[in-house]
Design a protein around this motif. Structure first.
Motif: not given
Length: 325
Positions: A61-62, A67, A70, A74
């Motif tokens: 994803t990064a 974003w 993310l 996370t």
């Protein structure tokens, strides 16, 4: 490439990330389902793969710079970390005297290499050995490998042509207290119970061989719950539950057994992802721990495992210090 052409590609990337996240989240959430459904029981052993998958998804994803995706990824990684990381930090007592070493081995219908079992016993100076799936032929082979000279006493029974035989071997004097305890009603296997006199300190040792959940799910869960009831009846006496639980930290019934006053030697030792089953040429590599050393009133000094030929289970062992006299 125009901006209008790029957007659909990123939408597909977002959908792909979301789909993988949902799948991993569903598999990870299975650890909280107290069920006897076979597919769920199998999924509950996949926790480490979920954590690895989430880390890989976070990196992807990064790298893709998605974003807005993310944040949920996370959050999922943080949840997985709170579950997994405690098992990687040791809480042992390395400075305490090593007074009792316990080992367990599932002999896989008596097929495990007896000389390698004996070698592991001697290498770790084992005081108590619990051998499950013991046949009469395997008992004779273990004796011929030198265990009849290493151990002075034993309790239990070898059974032919089955996985139900279990024996407790000891270098210390023992008193067998196996009876008609309800804890033994949920498994066809022998589960000997003994009091081990460790240099004047009594330690209660209960051998365990719970029915496999893929065969009898209700009996498997009932067996784990019965062990929890047995645990509660022992008071504060130094206690060891050792053997093949056919369960892992991913199963709610097993966590319930451990979290109410027992310590799993390998978690206390901070060994993290213990991959002790299945060995022996199975279709998948070892990825889960089914055999355990659970104790109360003892201090863990160290723990480990040993892979040997002839069985799909690794040997599990732990070294302990006794309670203060």
């Amino acid at each position: 490439m125009t901006r209008s052409e790029v957007r659909p590609r990123w939408r597909w990337a977002d959908l792909g990330i979301a789909a993988v996240l949902v799948v991993l989240a569903v598999v990870g959430a299975a650890r909280w389902l107290d069920t006897t459904a076979r597919p769920v029981i199998v999924l509950q052993t996949a926790g480490p793969f979920v954590a690895i998958g989430l880390l890989g998804l976070l990196v992807a994803t990064a790298v893709l710079r998605r974003w807005w995706m993310l944040l949920p990824v996370t959050v999922a990684v943080v949840v997985a970390a709170t579950i997994a990381l405690p098992g990687w930090f040791a809480h042992t007592s390395p400075g305490a005297p090593r007074e009792l070493t316990v080992m367990t081995i599932n002999l896989y219908f008596g097929r495990a290499d007896p000389d390698q079992v004996a070698e592991a016993v001697r290498a770790h100076s084992v005081d108590v050995l619990v051998a499950t799936e013991l046949t009469p032929e395997a008992e004779l082979a273990l004796d011929a490998s030198g265990l009849d000279e290493w151990f002075i006493e034993r309790a239990g029974e070898a059974r032919p042509d089955s996985s139900d035989g279990t024996m407790v071997y000891s270098r210390f004097p023992i008193t067998e207290v196996t009876g008609t305890d309800p804890v033994d009603a949920y498994t066809p296997s022998v589960q000997p119970e003994v009091i081990v006199d460790v240099s004047g300190t009594p330690v209660r040792v209960k051998a365990v061989h719970v029915t496999a959940p893929t065969h009898e799910g209700e009996q498997w869960r009932a067996g784990l719950r019965a062990l929890a009831t047995w645990r509660d009846r022992q008071g504060e006496q130094a206690t060891v539950l050792v053997g093949d639980f056919n369960a892992s930290q991913g199963h709610p019934a097993f966590r319930s057994l451990v979290e109410e006053g027992l310590e799993d030697a390998h978690r206390v030792a901070g060994l993290g992802w213990v991959r002790a089953w299945p060995f022996g040429g199975r279709r998948v590599p070892p990825y889960v721990q089914l055999d355990h050393l659970l104790t109360r009133g003892l201090s863990v000094i160290e723990a480990g495992q040993v892979a040997i030929h002839g069985t799909d289970h690794a040997i599990i062992w732990g070294a302990y210090s006794l309670p203060s006299r």
